[in-house]
Design an enzyme around this catalytic site. Sequence first.
Site, PDB file in Angstrom:
ATOM      1  N   LYS A   1     -13.806  -4.014   3.989  1.00 19.92           N
ATOM      2  CA  LYS A   1     -14.562  -2.793   3.654  1.00 19.92           C
ATOM      3  C   LYS A   1     -16.068  -2.909   3.907  1.00 19.92           C
ATOM      4  O   LYS A   1     -16.715  -1.915   4.225  1.00 19.92           O
ATOM      5  CB  LYS A   1     -14.335  -2.440   2.174  1.00 19.92           C
TER       6      LYS A   1
ATOM      7  N   ALA B   1     -17.537  -3.620 -11.837  1.00 20.62           N
ATOM      8  CA  ALA B   1     -18.665  -3.570 -10.896  1.00 20.62           C
ATOM      9  C   ALA B   1     -18.192  -3.971  -9.506  1.00 20.62           C
ATOM     10  O   ALA B   1     -18.974  -4.426  -8.681  1.00 20.62           O
ATOM     11  CB  ALA B   1     -19.781  -4.491 -11.384  1.00 20.62           C
ATOM     12  N   GLY B   2     -16.905  -3.782  -9.241  1.00 16.21           N
ATOM     13  CA  GLY B   2     -16.348  -4.093  -7.924  1.00 16.21           C
ATOM     14  C   GLY B   2     -16.438  -2.891  -6.994  1.00 16.21           C
ATOM     15  O   GLY B   2     -17.263  -1.991  -7.214  1.00 16.21           O
TER      16      GLY B   2
ATOM     17  N   SER C   1      -0.511   4.030   1.083  1.00 19.06           N
ATOM     18  CA  SER C   1      -1.149   4.883   2.101  1.00 19.06           C
ATOM     19  C   SER C   1      -0.159   5.411   3.154  1.00 19.06           C
ATOM     20  O   SER C   1      -0.231   6.593   3.505  1.00 19.06           O
ATOM     21  CB  SER C   1      -2.296   4.130   2.782  1.00 19.06           C
TER      22      SER C   1
ATOM     23  N   THR D   1      -9.173  -1.588   3.986  1.00 19.50           N
ATOM     24  CA  THR D   1      -9.144  -2.115   2.624  1.00 19.50           C
ATOM     25  C   THR D   1      -9.590  -3.570   2.616  1.00 19.50           C
ATOM     26  O   THR D   1     -10.025  -4.106   3.651  1.00 19.50           O
ATOM     27  CB  THR D   1      -7.747  -1.892   1.978  1.00 19.50           C
TER      28      THR D   1
ATOM     29  N   SER E   1       0.816  -1.218   0.000  1.00 20.92           N
ATOM     30  CA  SER E   1       0.000   0.000   0.000  1.00 20.92           C
ATOM     31  C   SER E   1       0.853   1.273   0.000  1.00 20.92           C
ATOM     32  O   SER E   1       1.886   1.347   0.662  1.00 20.92           O
ATOM     33  CB  SER E   1      -0.894   0.007   1.236  1.00 20.92           C
TER      34      SER E   1
ATOM     35  N   GLY F   1      -5.014   7.184 -12.464  1.00 23.01           N
ATOM     36  CA  GLY F   1      -5.572   7.091 -11.116  1.00 23.01           C
ATOM     37  C   GLY F   1      -4.804   7.767 -10.000  1.00 23.01           C
ATOM     38  O   GLY F   1      -5.246   7.741  -8.847  1.00 23.01           O
TER      39      GLY F   1
ATOM     40  N   ILE G   1     -21.658 -10.197 -15.918  1.00 21.71           N
ATOM     41  CA  ILE G   1     -22.774  -9.287 -16.199  1.00 21.71           C
ATOM     42  C   ILE G   1     -23.762  -9.198 -15.033  1.00 21.71           C
ATOM     43  O   ILE G   1     -24.356  -8.145 -14.788  1.00 21.71           O
ATOM     44  CB  ILE G   1     -23.448  -9.659 -17.536  1.00 21.71           C
TER      45      ILE G   1
HETATM   46  P1  NAP Z   1     -12.508  -5.350  -7.124  1.00 24.15           P
HETATM   47  O1  NAP Z   1     -13.604  -5.010  -6.205  1.00 24.15           O
HETATM   48  O2  NAP Z   1     -11.780  -6.632  -6.950  1.00 24.15           O
HETATM   49  O3  NAP Z   1     -13.127  -5.332  -8.643  1.00 24.15           O
HETATM   50  C1  NAP Z   1     -12.347  -5.751  -9.740  1.00 24.15           C
HETATM   51  C2  NAP Z   1     -13.087  -5.468 -11.044  1.00 24.15           C
HETATM   52  O4  NAP Z   1     -12.219  -5.801 -12.134  1.00 24.15           O
HETATM   53  C3  NAP Z   1     -14.347  -6.320 -11.231  1.00 24.15           C
HETATM   54  O5  NAP Z   1     -15.309  -5.578 -11.936  1.00 24.15           O
HETATM   55  C4  NAP Z   1     -13.825  -7.497 -12.079  1.00 24.15           C
HETATM   56  O6  NAP Z   1     -14.825  -8.092 -12.877  1.00 24.15           O
HETATM   57  C5  NAP Z   1     -12.854  -6.777 -12.986  1.00 24.15           C
HETATM   58  N1  NAP Z   1     -11.840  -7.687 -13.532  1.00 24.15           N
HETATM   59  C6  NAP Z   1     -10.812  -8.278 -12.850  1.00 24.15           C
HETATM   60  N2  NAP Z   1     -10.073  -9.035 -13.695  1.00 24.15           N
HETATM   61  C7  NAP Z   1     -10.649  -8.924 -14.924  1.00 24.15           C
HETATM   62  C8  NAP Z   1     -10.337  -9.463 -16.218  1.00 24.15           C
HETATM   63  N3  NAP Z   1      -9.286 -10.270 -16.405  1.00 24.15           N
HETATM   64  N4  NAP Z   1     -11.137  -9.121 -17.263  1.00 24.15           N
HETATM   65  C9  NAP Z   1     -12.189  -8.288 -17.084  1.00 24.15           C
HETATM   66  N5  NAP Z   1     -12.530  -7.741 -15.882  1.00 24.15           N
HETATM   67  C10 NAP Z   1     -11.774  -8.055 -14.823  1.00 24.15           C
HETATM   68  O7  NAP Z   1     -11.397  -4.232  -7.163  1.00 24.15           O
HETATM   69  P2  NAP Z   1     -11.545  -2.655  -6.878  1.00 24.15           P
HETATM   70  O8  NAP Z   1     -11.231  -2.373  -5.482  1.00 24.15           O
HETATM   71  O9  NAP Z   1     -12.844  -2.208  -7.447  1.00 24.15           O
HETATM   72  O10 NAP Z   1     -10.314  -2.077  -7.764  1.00 24.15           O
HETATM   73  C11 NAP Z   1     -10.344  -2.134  -9.175  1.00 24.15           C
HETATM   74  C12 NAP Z   1      -9.140  -1.400  -9.751  1.00 24.15           C
HETATM   75  O11 NAP Z   1      -9.181  -0.031  -9.350  1.00 24.15           O
HETATM   76  C13 NAP Z   1      -7.793  -1.924  -9.284  1.00 24.15           C
HETATM   77  O12 NAP Z   1      -6.942  -1.869 -10.385  1.00 24.15           O
HETATM   78  C14 NAP Z   1      -7.351  -0.925  -8.220  1.00 24.15           C
HETATM   79  O13 NAP Z   1      -5.947  -0.805  -8.129  1.00 24.15           O
HETATM   80  C15 NAP Z   1      -7.941   0.351  -8.765  1.00 24.15           C
HETATM   81  N6  NAP Z   1      -8.244   1.343  -7.704  1.00 24.15           N
HETATM   82  C16 NAP Z   1      -7.663   2.579  -7.788  1.00 24.15           C
HETATM   83  C17 NAP Z   1      -7.951   3.536  -6.820  1.00 24.15           C
HETATM   84  C18 NAP Z   1      -7.321   4.897  -6.882  1.00 24.15           C
HETATM   85  O14 NAP Z   1      -7.337   5.617  -5.866  1.00 24.15           O
HETATM   86  N7  NAP Z   1      -6.780   5.333  -8.000  1.00 24.15           N
HETATM   87  C19 NAP Z   1      -8.834   3.227  -5.755  1.00 24.15           C
HETATM   88  C20 NAP Z   1      -9.429   1.962  -5.725  1.00 24.15           C
HETATM   89  C21 NAP Z   1      -9.118   1.013  -6.715  1.00 24.15           C
HETATM   90  P3  NAP Z   1     -15.670  -9.368 -12.338  1.00 24.15           P
HETATM   91  O15 NAP Z   1     -16.785  -8.794 -11.518  1.00 24.15           O
HETATM   92  O16 NAP Z   1     -16.114 -10.039 -13.577  1.00 24.15           O
HETATM   93  O17 NAP Z   1     -14.732 -10.205 -11.524  1.00 24.15           O
END
Ligand code: NAP
Length: 288
Positions: free
Chosen positions: A71, A132-133, A22, A67, A20, A249, A158
């Site tokens: 969460k 959609a995470g 942070s 995290t 992290s 980001g 989906i």
């Molecule tokens: P998460 O809850 O685990 O969600 C992951 C998402 O990515 C889901 O929609 C997942 O789809 C999709 N995914 C993963 N592998 C995939 C693949 N091979 N092909 C297509 N879709 C895929 O994670 P999160 O916390 O939302 O974070 C998502 C991203 O945002 C990460 O890269 C993280 O580093 C970044 N992030 C950045 C910030 C920032 O401050 N800039 C903050 C938070 C997160 P499924 O539902 O189909 O599994």
Amino acid sequence: MKTIKDKDIYCLIGNPVSKSLSPTIHNSYFELIGENSIYFTFEIKEEKLELILEAFKILNVKGFNVTIPHKITIINYLDEVSEDVKVLGAVNTVRNLNGKLIGFNTDGKGFLKSLEMEKIGIKDKTILVLGAGGAANAISVSLAMEGVKSIIIANRTISKAETLSDRISSYFPKIEVKYDSLKLENVNKKEVDMIVNCTSVGMYPNQTESPIDIEGFKENLIVYDIIYKPKKTRLLQLAEFKGYKTVNGISMLINQGLCSQEIWLGKKDLFFLENFEKIRRILKNYIE
Ligand code: NAP
């Protein structure tokens, strides 16, 4: 002279937490504003969550970030949560106010703040959210709260896109919400004003991949990828090649951290821009 024993304690809890950024963000910020505080990371397993929260109260830990994987479950152990947490169902920031633990979520606010800094207006716009995470949830709710015209959620799975779309529709009935797969077969690409990638496609080990086909969108499209490492994902490279405005980001990352600081310290916009730039320079060493 300040000694370590006088410092206020802040931290991140999750599992894993070792990579992290942070601690770098928050310890730099404390130093910049002359706050006598320190920020640690603690790797906490799910079964120890309740226990650690009791310990934080006893030790008077002033605030902490949360995290994966806590969460959502942490909400069961908090005394109070903010309004957006009630919609989102996830917490990333907790303030310990005299033994009362209050939960907030700054992911969406950090995202909105980054749009403000980039001078990107979203009122009455159509936004395509990929994923959609957790991040997609926070960002979609913030977009809805800001009064966008339409949100399209596209996700690999989906059913998760449908669940998120239903959640937004139920809280924000005036906003047009649709969902699709990442193939975007039912999306009118020409209607989309901004794409926000909230999938992890573009990060290690998928650095050479783009979550969608970038062809067929309108000329003045904005492409925002919330990934910050690599600095320029494949999606952003392709978008840049097509002449679109691109955002990565890093600004969201710093801003969500600064929003946590505002909550903990109970202060508003504390040297916001100046410190933002300083932290961005410090993070360069860790990200690039
Ligand atoms: P998460 O809850 O685990 O969600 C992951 C998402 O990515 C889901 O929609 C997942 O789809 C999709 N995914 C993963 N592998 C995939 C693949 N091979 N092909 C297509 N879709 C895929 O994670 P999160 O916390 O939302 O974070 C998502 C991203 O945002 C990460 O890269 C993280 O580093 C970044 N992030 C950045 C910030 C920032 O401050 N800039 C903050 C938070 C997160 P499924 O539902 O189909 O599994």
